[in-house]
Design a protein around this motif. Sequence first.
Motif, PDB file in Angstrom:
ATOM      1  N   ARG A  49      -6.972  -5.351  -7.310  1.00  0.00           N
ATOM      2  CA  ARG A  49      -6.325  -6.547  -6.764  1.00  0.00           C
ATOM      3  C   ARG A  49      -5.106  -6.904  -7.615  1.00  0.00           C
ATOM      4  O   ARG A  49      -4.949  -6.436  -8.741  1.00  0.00           O
ATOM      5  CB  ARG A  49      -7.302  -7.711  -6.692  1.00  0.00           C
ATOM      6  CG  ARG A  49      -7.797  -8.241  -8.015  1.00  0.00           C
ATOM      7  CD  ARG A  49      -8.882  -9.296  -7.827  1.00  0.00           C
ATOM      8  NE  ARG A  49      -9.284  -9.876  -9.105  1.00  0.00           N
ATOM      9  CZ  ARG A  49      -8.714 -10.953  -9.638  1.00  0.00           C
ATOM     10  NH1 ARG A  49      -7.721 -11.544  -9.006  1.00  0.00           N
ATOM     11  NH2 ARG A  49      -9.114 -11.429 -10.786  1.00  0.00           N
ATOM     12  N   GLY A  50      -4.257  -7.745  -7.066  1.00  0.00           N
ATOM     13  CA  GLY A  50      -3.012  -8.073  -7.742  1.00  0.00           C
ATOM     14  C   GLY A  50      -3.144  -9.144  -8.814  1.00  0.00           C
ATOM     15  O   GLY A  50      -2.407  -9.146  -9.793  1.00  0.00           O
ATOM     16  N   ASN A  67      -0.556  -8.755 -13.793  1.00  0.00           N
ATOM     17  CA  ASN A  67      -0.125  -7.487 -13.188  1.00  0.00           C
ATOM     18  C   ASN A  67      -0.648  -6.260 -13.932  1.00  0.00           C
ATOM     19  O   ASN A  67      -0.002  -5.209 -13.954  1.00  0.00           O
ATOM     20  CB  ASN A  67       1.410  -7.422 -13.112  1.00  0.00           C
ATOM     21  CG  ASN A  67       1.999  -8.541 -12.303  1.00  0.00           C
ATOM     22  OD1 ASN A  67       1.547  -8.846 -11.198  1.00  0.00           O
ATOM     23  ND2 ASN A  67       3.016  -9.195 -12.845  1.00  0.00           N
ATOM     24  N   THR A  69      -6.739  -3.011  -2.114  1.00  0.00           N
ATOM     25  CA  THR A  69      -5.862  -3.958  -2.800  1.00  0.00           C
ATOM     26  C   THR A  69      -5.347  -5.036  -1.856  1.00  0.00           C
ATOM     27  O   THR A  69      -5.276  -4.842  -0.637  1.00  0.00           O
ATOM     28  CB  THR A  69      -4.678  -3.227  -3.447  1.00  0.00           C
ATOM     29  OG1 THR A  69      -3.937  -4.146  -4.267  1.00  0.00           O
ATOM     30  CG2 THR A  69      -3.751  -2.628  -2.397  1.00  0.00           C
ATOM     31  N   ASP A 127      -2.354  -6.373  -2.895  1.00  0.00           N
ATOM     32  CA  ASP A 127      -1.040  -6.457  -3.514  1.00  0.00           C
ATOM     33  C   ASP A 127      -0.102  -5.389  -2.944  1.00  0.00           C
ATOM     34  O   ASP A 127      -0.442  -4.203  -2.923  1.00  0.00           O
ATOM     35  CB  ASP A 127      -1.183  -6.273  -5.033  1.00  0.00           C
ATOM     36  CG  ASP A 127       0.120  -6.443  -5.764  1.00  0.00           C
ATOM     37  OD1 ASP A 127       0.444  -7.576  -6.147  1.00  0.00           O
ATOM     38  OD2 ASP A 127       0.830  -5.426  -5.949  1.00  0.00           O
ATOM     39  N   THR A 165       2.782  -4.212  -4.111  1.00  0.00           N
ATOM     40  CA  THR A 165       3.295  -3.251  -5.090  1.00  0.00           C
ATOM     41  C   THR A 165       2.264  -2.172  -5.386  1.00  0.00           C
ATOM     42  O   THR A 165       2.583  -0.983  -5.452  1.00  0.00           O
ATOM     43  CB  THR A 165       3.698  -3.966  -6.395  1.00  0.00           C
ATOM     44  OG1 THR A 165       4.699  -4.947  -6.109  1.00  0.00           O
ATOM     45  CG2 THR A 165       4.250  -2.970  -7.405  1.00  0.00           C
ATOM     46  N   ILE A 166       1.014  -2.583  -5.558  1.00  0.00           N
ATOM     47  CA  ILE A 166      -0.056  -1.613  -5.783  1.00  0.00           C
ATOM     48  C   ILE A 166      -0.193  -0.700  -4.572  1.00  0.00           C
ATOM     49  O   ILE A 166      -0.363   0.524  -4.706  1.00  0.00           O
ATOM     50  CB  ILE A 166      -1.382  -2.340  -6.079  1.00  0.00           C
ATOM     51  CG1 ILE A 166      -1.295  -3.068  -7.424  1.00  0.00           C
ATOM     52  CG2 ILE A 166      -2.562  -1.355  -6.080  1.00  0.00           C
ATOM     53  CD1 ILE A 166      -2.492  -3.937  -7.728  1.00  0.00           C
ATOM     54  N   SER A 199     -10.515 -11.388  -2.625  1.00  0.00           N
ATOM     55  CA  SER A 199      -9.601 -11.077  -3.721  1.00  0.00           C
ATOM     56  C   SER A 199      -9.588 -12.125  -4.824  1.00  0.00           C
ATOM     57  O   SER A 199      -8.724 -12.098  -5.697  1.00  0.00           O
ATOM     58  CB  SER A 199      -8.173 -10.910  -3.175  1.00  0.00           C
ATOM     59  OG  SER A 199      -8.131  -9.905  -2.184  1.00  0.00           O
TER      60      SER A 199
END
Length: 234
Positions: free
Chosen positions: A10-11, A18, A51, A53, A55-56, A75
Amino acid sequence: MKTIAIIPARGGSKRLPNKNILSLGGVPLIVHSILYAQKNKAIIDEIYVSTDDETIKKIALEYGVQVIDRPEYLSGDLEPTVSALRHVLESLDFEVENVILLQPTNPLREEKLLKDAFEVYQKGNFDSLFTVSRSHHKLGKINDNTFIPFNYEIGQRSQDLDPLYFENGLLYISKAPLILQEIIISETAYPLEVNSNFANVDIDTQDDLDYAEYLWDKFSFKKQHTPNPSQEGS
């Protein structure tokens, strides 16, 4: 039926913001678990990152693995990991036999660990397996400003302690029906003992990340991993 690997990432992270995308050995933290799963394709049929997120998700897709978008209600800080695993299983349209959990916060694993663990898991016909390490600490509790020994008597030598073990987080294997019951470690799970410096790495603070970087350099993990995104799907 298939054996799948799930990497929950998770984000949100309060103590180390991060953390799943912070650099270790020149690549984002989550990539180490992705690469490890990809090196074990003889065992793993599919690799999934769960996820919330973007970006992930982007990183995971760049490295050729599949992504399951985790809903916000799964999350939160207090949501157990098994909820994300169950969500992945419920999102798939095929039957899964075994789930291998690779936590991105435990990025350093010996190359043969999964192969050896899966062999024990199958030969013993276990419904779950997890890795543990021996603790050599003299442990106790503090009540009313008084230290009360737990696993030793005052004056006892460390080498004479009865062995105690801790769950190190390196690797988990479970039957899919257990995960659907929100169980990762069953009452009859096999505890696979792993005693190495890598077992002490569980990244939750900057000091943890610095220690992992030190071990990365010391044990030449560069020889085991490649920083380039995989061109193959999983």
